[in-house]
Design a protein around this motif. Structure first.
Motif, PDB file in Angstrom:
ATOM      1  N   ARG A   1     -13.070  34.098  38.657  1.00 52.85           N
ATOM      2  CA  ARG A   1     -13.076  32.701  39.096  1.00 52.85           C
ATOM      3  C   ARG A   1     -14.493  32.166  39.115  1.00 52.85           C
ATOM      4  N   LEU A   2     -14.597  30.862  39.048  1.00 52.41           N
ATOM      5  CA  LEU A   2     -15.869  30.170  39.189  1.00 52.41           C
ATOM      6  C   LEU A   2     -15.784  29.246  40.391  1.00 52.41           C
ATOM      7  N   PRO A   3     -16.933  28.913  40.986  1.00 59.55           N
ATOM      8  CA  PRO A   3     -16.880  27.935  42.076  1.00 59.55           C
ATOM      9  C   PRO A   3     -16.496  26.573  41.525  1.00 59.55           C
ATOM     10  N   ASP A   4     -16.110  25.687  42.405  1.00 62.93           N
ATOM     11  CA  ASP A   4     -15.797  24.329  41.974  1.00 62.93           C
ATOM     12  C   ASP A   4     -16.648  23.353  42.765  1.00 62.93           C
ATOM     13  N   ASP A   5     -16.362  22.087  42.601  1.00 59.56           N
ATOM     14  CA  ASP A   5     -17.201  21.077  43.234  1.00 59.56           C
ATOM     15  C   ASP A   5     -16.770  20.727  44.652  1.00 59.56           C
ATOM     16  N   ASP A   6     -16.010  21.599  45.289  1.00 57.07           N
ATOM     17  CA  ASP A   6     -15.651  21.395  46.694  1.00 57.07           C
ATOM     18  C   ASP A   6     -16.939  21.400  47.518  1.00 57.07           C
ATOM     19  N   PRO A   7     -17.201  20.352  48.279  1.00 54.24           N
ATOM     20  CA  PRO A   7     -18.458  20.288  49.034  1.00 54.24           C
ATOM     21  C   PRO A   7     -18.608  21.396  50.070  1.00 54.24           C
ATOM     22  N   ASP A   8     -17.539  22.057  50.443  1.00 52.69           N
ATOM     23  CA  ASP A   8     -17.602  23.148  51.414  1.00 52.69           C
ATOM     24  C   ASP A   8     -17.870  24.507  50.771  1.00 52.69           C
ATOM     25  N   THR A   9     -17.944  24.551  49.445  1.00 55.26           N
ATOM     26  CA  THR A   9     -18.191  25.807  48.755  1.00 55.26           C
ATOM     27  C   THR A   9     -19.641  26.238  48.965  1.00 55.26           C
ATOM     28  N   ASP A  10     -19.819  27.468  49.392  1.00 56.11           N
ATOM     29  CA  ASP A  10     -21.162  28.025  49.586  1.00 56.11           C
ATOM     30  C   ASP A  10     -21.626  28.607  48.248  1.00 56.11           C
ATOM     31  N   LEU A  11     -22.439  27.851  47.543  1.00 60.37           N
ATOM     32  CA  LEU A  11     -22.889  28.278  46.216  1.00 60.37           C
ATOM     33  C   LEU A  11     -23.896  29.423  46.276  1.00 60.37           C
ATOM     34  N   SER A  12     -24.471  29.678  47.439  1.00 55.81           N
ATOM     35  CA  SER A  12     -25.478  30.737  47.552  1.00 55.81           C
ATOM     36  C   SER A  12     -24.888  32.129  47.345  1.00 55.81           C
ATOM     37  N   VAL A  13     -23.581  32.274  47.453  1.00 57.13           N
ATOM     38  CA  VAL A  13     -22.961  33.586  47.278  1.00 57.13           C
ATOM     39  C   VAL A  13     -22.582  33.854  45.827  1.00 57.13           C
TER      40      VAL A  13
END
Length: 109
Positions: free
Chosen positions: A79-91
């Motif tokens: 999976r890839l992250p999405d543009d959900d503002p609550d997604t912690d991209l640092s992980v």
């Protein structure tokens, strides 16, 4: 139909697809804080030599940011992250940028 290869991207694109790829690059600049030159290099590395239909090519069924996430981050469990503002991209693990000597770099950083 007029198609052109820009000095920016290493693939032949019509005006609509050129705008689509420019939006993809801008999304990476805005969301991830990378330079436009790096964003374009990431796109070129992934898509150089591929053929695209006139806009809207099949890839346009997804928004440009979808592809930007895939060019910037490595998948995690498929999976890839999405543009959900609550997604912690640092992980999420960032893919390395193309090497600076690579022909994918068509813009000055």
């Amino acid at each position: 139909m007029a198609r052109s290869r820009t000095g920016e991207f290493l693939m032949d694109l019509d005006e609509g697809m050129l705008a689509y790829f420019r939006e993809m690059a801008q999304e990476m600049v805005t969301r991830f804080g990378i330079s436009r030159a790096e964003a374009v290099a990431r796109i070129n590395r992934a898509y150089e030599g591929q053929k695209f239909a006139p806009y809207p090519d099949l890839m346009c069924h997804e928004l440009p940011e979808y592809w930007g996430y895939g060019l910037y981050f490595k998948p995690n469990a498929g999976r890839l992250p999405d543009d959900d503002p609550d997604t912690d991209l640092s992980v999420w693990e960032v893919r390395p940028a193309p090497p600076r000597h690579s022909p994918a770099w068509t813009l000055e950083p």
